[in-house]
Design an enzyme around this catalytic site. Structure first.
Site, PDB file in Angstrom:
ATOM      1  N   HIS A 109      -0.345  -1.323  -4.645  1.00 56.42           N
ATOM      2  CA  HIS A 109      -1.841  -1.140  -4.207  1.00 56.42           C
ATOM      3  C   HIS A 109      -2.312   0.122  -3.874  1.00 56.42           C
ATOM      4  O   HIS A 109      -1.733   0.937  -2.907  1.00 56.42           O
ATOM      5  CB  HIS A 109      -1.959  -2.109  -2.863  1.00 56.42           C
ATOM      6  CG  HIS A 109      -3.379  -2.325  -2.297  1.00 56.42           C
ATOM      7  ND1 HIS A 109      -4.261  -3.269  -2.644  1.00 56.42           N
ATOM      8  CD2 HIS A 109      -3.861  -1.246  -1.416  1.00 56.42           C
ATOM      9  CE1 HIS A 109      -5.240  -2.877  -2.043  1.00 56.42           C
ATOM     10  NE2 HIS A 109      -4.970  -1.956  -1.044  1.00 56.42           N
TER      11      HIS A 109
ATOM     12  N   MET B 241     -10.536  -7.884   3.777  1.00 56.48           N
ATOM     13  CA  MET B 241      -9.914  -6.851   4.605  1.00 56.48           C
ATOM     14  C   MET B 241      -9.822  -7.359   6.221  1.00 56.48           C
ATOM     15  O   MET B 241     -10.563  -8.042   6.525  1.00 56.48           O
ATOM     16  CB  MET B 241     -11.030  -5.632   4.881  1.00 56.48           C
ATOM     17  CG  MET B 241     -11.183  -4.737   3.681  1.00 56.48           C
ATOM     18  SD  MET B 241      -9.701  -4.157   2.918  1.00 56.48           S
ATOM     19  CE  MET B 241      -9.174  -2.982   4.210  1.00 56.48           C
TER      20      MET B 241
ATOM     21  N   ASP C 218      -4.585   2.538  -2.244  1.00 56.41           N
ATOM     22  CA  ASP C 218      -5.812   2.604  -1.554  1.00 56.41           C
ATOM     23  C   ASP C 218      -6.620   4.255  -1.791  1.00 56.41           C
ATOM     24  O   ASP C 218      -6.159   5.028  -1.505  1.00 56.41           O
ATOM     25  CB  ASP C 218      -5.411   2.750  -0.191  1.00 56.41           C
ATOM     26  CG  ASP C 218      -5.087   1.494   0.199  1.00 56.41           C
ATOM     27  OD1 ASP C 218      -3.857   1.175   0.813  1.00 56.41           O
ATOM     28  OD2 ASP C 218      -5.889   0.351   0.080  1.00 56.41           O
TER      29      ASP C 218
ATOM     30  N   SER D   4       0.931  -1.242   0.202  1.00 53.53           N
ATOM     31  CA  SER D   4       0.036  -0.095  -0.053  1.00 53.53           C
ATOM     32  C   SER D   4       0.782   1.317   0.036  1.00 53.53           C
ATOM     33  O   SER D   4       2.069   1.046   0.680  1.00 53.53           O
ATOM     34  CB  SER D   4      -0.793  -0.149   1.088  1.00 53.53           C
ATOM     35  OG  SER D   4      -1.386   1.257   1.371  1.00 53.53           O
TER      36      SER D   4
ATOM     37  N   MET E 139      -9.561   6.382  -1.384  1.00 52.53           N
ATOM     38  CA  MET E 139     -10.722   6.821  -0.574  1.00 52.53           C
ATOM     39  C   MET E 139     -11.268   7.914  -1.026  1.00 52.53           C
ATOM     40  O   MET E 139     -10.831   8.907  -1.301  1.00 52.53           O
ATOM     41  CB  MET E 139      -9.997   6.824   0.879  1.00 52.53           C
ATOM     42  CG  MET E 139      -9.187   5.623   0.994  1.00 52.53           C
ATOM     43  SD  MET E 139      -8.568   5.874   2.836  1.00 52.53           S
ATOM     44  CE  MET E 139      -7.352   4.368   2.933  1.00 52.53           C
TER      45      MET E 139
ATOM     46  N   ASP F 118      -5.657  -7.670   3.398  1.00 50.46           N
ATOM     47  CA  ASP F 118      -5.300  -6.116   3.307  1.00 50.46           C
ATOM     48  C   ASP F 118      -5.405  -5.546   4.715  1.00 50.46           C
ATOM     49  O   ASP F 118      -6.728  -5.507   5.157  1.00 50.46           O
ATOM     50  CB  ASP F 118      -6.125  -5.584   2.196  1.00 50.46           C
ATOM     51  CG  ASP F 118      -5.663  -3.913   2.299  1.00 50.46           C
ATOM     52  OD1 ASP F 118      -6.350  -3.325   1.556  1.00 50.46           O
ATOM     53  OD2 ASP F 118      -4.907  -3.384   2.918  1.00 50.46           O
TER      54      ASP F 118
ATOM     55  N   MET G 297     -12.358   2.517  -2.249  1.00 46.95           N
ATOM     56  CA  MET G 297     -13.096   2.602  -0.953  1.00 46.95           C
ATOM     57  C   MET G 297     -13.748   3.566  -1.072  1.00 46.95           C
ATOM     58  O   MET G 297     -13.567   4.713  -0.768  1.00 46.95           O
ATOM     59  CB  MET G 297     -12.084   2.558   0.381  1.00 46.95           C
ATOM     60  CG  MET G 297     -11.410   1.409   0.600  1.00 46.95           C
ATOM     61  SD  MET G 297      -9.976   1.453   1.836  1.00 46.95           S
ATOM     62  CE  MET G 297      -8.558   1.939   0.531  1.00 46.95           C
TER      63      MET G 297
ATOM     64  N   HIS H 182      -7.501  -0.153  -5.194  1.00 44.54           N
ATOM     65  CA  HIS H 182      -8.646  -0.502  -4.060  1.00 44.54           C
ATOM     66  C   HIS H 182      -9.669   0.668  -3.623  1.00 44.54           C
ATOM     67  O   HIS H 182      -9.028   1.332  -3.008  1.00 44.54           O
ATOM     68  CB  HIS H 182      -7.811  -0.902  -2.792  1.00 44.54           C
ATOM     69  CG  HIS H 182      -8.805  -1.215  -1.703  1.00 44.54           C
ATOM     70  ND1 HIS H 182      -8.367  -1.423  -0.276  1.00 44.54           N
ATOM     71  CD2 HIS H 182     -10.133  -1.430  -1.578  1.00 44.54           C
ATOM     72  CE1 HIS H 182      -9.086  -1.747   0.506  1.00 44.54           C
ATOM     73  NE2 HIS H 182     -10.365  -1.837  -0.157  1.00 44.54           N
TER      74      HIS H 182
END
Ligand code: DX5
Ligand code: ZN
Length: 223
Positions: free
Chosen positions: A35, A139, A37, A10, A39, A175, A70, A68
């Site tokens: 990866h 997760m 993240d 990440s 958000m 993760d 979110m 990823h």
């Protein structure tokens, strides 16, 4: 035959003022993919990378990018993150009213579809979309921030997902809180792709040692 192990850092813990250099350092350190993240401040109480930020680093490294997401209503953003250079896009099952359609949309864009499951979400959510999936992400923390503690109870879910994916060509990713003291439990439960953020960057012997150490611990424990 166990799947090849992938180390997917990440980039949440990196120095964002040197994001490109950090991506190149990760590639040099021997990671398998990066990866991202993503958000939106709504699905999780944090805000991170837009597609243009990811796109700005794409040409600096050769390794794969996975997003990823979110975010709420991920369908609005799928094409942007694929265009930014993410060849895998993971959406949260909890954010999708029509998960089968969303995963099909990712595949139509030419990317590998993945689904992420929050700690409270049962493994059975993937039962009727398994044939669409290239990655299932379990997760092992509640999403939103790096540096949280690993939720060991998720190992039972990892094992359940592993059983459900038997016969499917799909990576099983974990993760959150993945590091030297937690990787063995995750791997023994059936994981094969490891997202790690803070553990990789806090290794006093540096990133290359951290990646090699995580990989060797994973290989020793793989189910
Ligand atoms: C949390 C993110 C994770 C997390 C991993 O919402 O999805 O990727 O940043 O970081 P560590 O390894 O620090 O838990
Ligand atoms: Zn993540």
């Amino acid at each position: 035959m166990p799947r090849p192990i992938a180390v997917a850092p990440s980039v949440l813990p990196v120095d964002f003022a040197r994001l490109g250099d950090e991506c190149m350092a990760l590639e040099k350190a021997g990671v398998d993919l990066i990866h991202w993240d993503v958000m939106d401040g709504v699905f999780v109480p944090n805000l991170t990378f837009g597609p243009d930020v990811i796109a700005s680093t794409r040409s600096l490294v050769d390794i794969e990018f996975e997003a990823h997401l979110m975010v709420v209503e991920p369908d609005r953003l799928l094409d942007r993150y694929v265009e930014a250079g993410c060849s895998t896009v993971l959406v949260h099952a909890e954010a999708c009213d029509h998960l089968h359609r969303t995963l099909s949309h990712i595949a139509e864009l030419g990317a590998t579809p993945g689904v992420a499951l929050n700690p409270h979400t049962p493994a059975d959510v993937i039962r009727h979309v398994r044939e669409l999936l290239g990655v299932v992400l379990v997760m092992t923390v509640n999403p939103g921030f790096g540096g949280q503690s690993y939720i060991g109870a998720m190992e039972a879910k990892v094992a359940e997902v592993a059983e459900m994916l038997d016969g499917y060509d799909c990576a099983l990713e974990v993760d959150g809180g993945i590091g030297p003291s937690t990787v063995a439990g995750a791997m023994a439960s059936g994981a094969d792709r490891l997202v790690s953020g803070s553990a990789l960057f806090r290794d006093p012997e540096g990133l290359e040692h951290a990646v090699a150490d995580l990989r060797s611990r994973a290989e020793a424990a793989q189910a």
